[in-house]
Scaffold this active site. Sequence first.
Site, PDB file in Angstrom:
ATOM      1  N   GLY A 166       0.776  -1.236   0.000  1.00 48.49           N
ATOM      2  CA  GLY A 166       0.000   0.000   0.000  1.00 48.49           C
ATOM      3  C   GLY A 166       0.806   1.285   0.000  1.00 48.49           C
ATOM      4  CB  THR A 167       4.226   2.342  -1.077  1.00 54.62           C
ATOM      5  OG1 THR A 167       4.262   1.858  -2.416  1.00 54.62           O
ATOM      6  CG2 THR A 167       4.967   1.403  -0.151  1.00 54.62           C
ATOM      7  CG  ASN A 168       1.419   3.220  -5.768  1.00 53.05           C
ATOM      8  OD1 ASN A 168       1.783   4.270  -6.310  1.00 53.05           O
ATOM      9  ND2 ASN A 168       2.013   2.061  -5.964  1.00 53.05           N
TER      10      ASN A 168
ATOM     11  CG  MET B 257      -1.219  -7.654  -6.843  1.00 48.88           C
ATOM     12  SD  MET B 257      -0.362  -6.713  -8.135  1.00 48.88           S
ATOM     13  CE  MET B 257       0.991  -6.016  -7.168  1.00 48.88           C
TER      14      MET B 257
ATOM     15  CB  ILE C 282      -7.509  -9.199 -14.165  1.00 48.79           C
ATOM     16  CG1 ILE C 282      -5.987  -9.026 -14.206  1.00 48.79           C
ATOM     17  CG2 ILE C 282      -8.156  -8.621 -15.424  1.00 48.79           C
ATOM     18  CD1 ILE C 282      -5.291  -9.916 -15.225  1.00 48.79           C
ATOM     19  CG  LEU C 283     -11.795  -6.431 -10.178  1.00 45.81           C
ATOM     20  CD1 LEU C 283     -12.194  -5.077  -9.605  1.00 45.81           C
ATOM     21  CD2 LEU C 283     -12.298  -7.561  -9.284  1.00 45.81           C
TER      22      LEU C 283
ATOM     23  CG  HIS D 102       1.623  -1.591 -15.507  1.00 49.75           C
ATOM     24  ND1 HIS D 102       1.355  -2.859 -15.037  1.00 49.75           N
ATOM     25  CD2 HIS D 102       2.667  -1.724 -16.356  1.00 49.75           C
ATOM     26  CE1 HIS D 102       2.185  -3.712 -15.588  1.00 49.75           C
ATOM     27  NE2 HIS D 102       3.001  -3.059 -16.396  1.00 49.75           N
TER      28      HIS D 102
HETATM   29  C1  GAR Z   1       3.448  -1.126  -7.372  1.00 47.79           C
HETATM   30  O1  GAR Z   1       4.695  -1.071  -8.000  1.00 47.79           O
HETATM   31  C2  GAR Z   1       2.352  -1.160  -8.413  1.00 47.79           C
HETATM   32  O2  GAR Z   1       2.608  -0.358  -9.529  1.00 47.79           O
HETATM   33  C3  GAR Z   1       2.348  -2.609  -8.794  1.00 47.79           C
HETATM   34  O3  GAR Z   1       2.582  -3.310  -7.594  1.00 47.79           O
HETATM   35  C4  GAR Z   1       3.253  -2.467  -6.661  1.00 47.79           C
HETATM   36  C5  GAR Z   1       2.376  -2.371  -5.429  1.00 47.79           C
HETATM   37  O4  GAR Z   1       2.957  -1.573  -4.454  1.00 47.79           O
HETATM   38  N1  GAR Z   1       1.122  -2.942  -9.422  1.00 47.79           N
HETATM   39  C6  GAR Z   1       1.022  -3.860 -10.379  1.00 47.79           C
HETATM   40  O5  GAR Z   1       1.958  -4.509 -10.786  1.00 47.79           O
HETATM   41  C7  GAR Z   1      -0.375  -4.033 -10.932  1.00 47.79           C
HETATM   42  N2  GAR Z   1      -0.333  -4.724 -12.193  1.00 47.79           N
HETATM   43  P1  GAR Z   1       2.126  -0.943  -3.243  1.00 47.79           P
HETATM   44  O6  GAR Z   1       1.207  -2.020  -2.691  1.00 47.79           O
HETATM   45  O7  GAR Z   1       3.195  -0.586  -2.248  1.00 47.79           O
HETATM   46  O8  GAR Z   1       1.380   0.247  -3.753  1.00 47.79           O
END
Ligand code: GAR
Length: 212
Positions: A15-17, A94, A96-97, A113
């Site tokens: 969940g850093t995003n 992660m 795909i809905l 992405h």
């Molecule tokens: C992030 O790098 C995001 O872009 C990627 O997973 C990581 C999750 O980090 N997402 C995908 O690959 C989706 N296809 P986070 O949980 O720390 O945000």
Amino acid sequence: MNNTKNIVVLASGGGTNLQALIDAEKNGGLGCGKITCVIASKPDAYALTRAKENGIKTRILARKDYADIDTYSADMRDALLEEKADVIVYAGFMTILGDAVCDTFPNKMVNVHPALIPSFCGKGYYGLHVHEEALKKGVKVSGATVHFVTAECDAGPIILQKAVEVLDTDTPETLQRRIMEQAEWKILPEAVKLLCDEKITVKNGRTYIGGK
Ligand code: GAR
């Protein structure tokens, strides 16, 4: 008139995003948007802790409790409708809905992405795998893309992209971290703000930014 847009964030992991979105909201960086709920596809996703620490409602819709993606998607659609979601953000989500969700929220769902689409994207390209493949190919530049979610994985209209240099010394982990810091955590809140403030138009599979 209340212009506030309910943002529901979908997450599966660290969940850093999500954190970047929470920080942006605190600094007025999500425009009319307010994060009202975080839904996790895994009960142990650390994203849930980040949400709780910031007083944001959480729900768990565990992918492993469902035999197939269609019933999972139908329950996710119902949860999003219950939450009165105006904008939906896949932040390290992660799964795909299926059509049940994509058809209900056209041009309302965005995904981040960790590569420059159309490189290193589509089914099987997620998380660290994306960076492993980029390093295997020897690209000198990678980056991140925020795009609308459609039924086809990673194929919806592109909203924002940012390039990041690849170093000879990179491992998948160091490249992932640099792309997060320099690209994802910046362009994801920026794109969400544009969407909440109705500054994105979609025409013939392309986006145009700057309002109507
Ligand atoms: C992030 O790098 C995001 O872009 C990627 O997973 C990581 C999750 O980090 N997402 C995908 O690959 C989706 N296809 P986070 O949980 O720390 O945000």
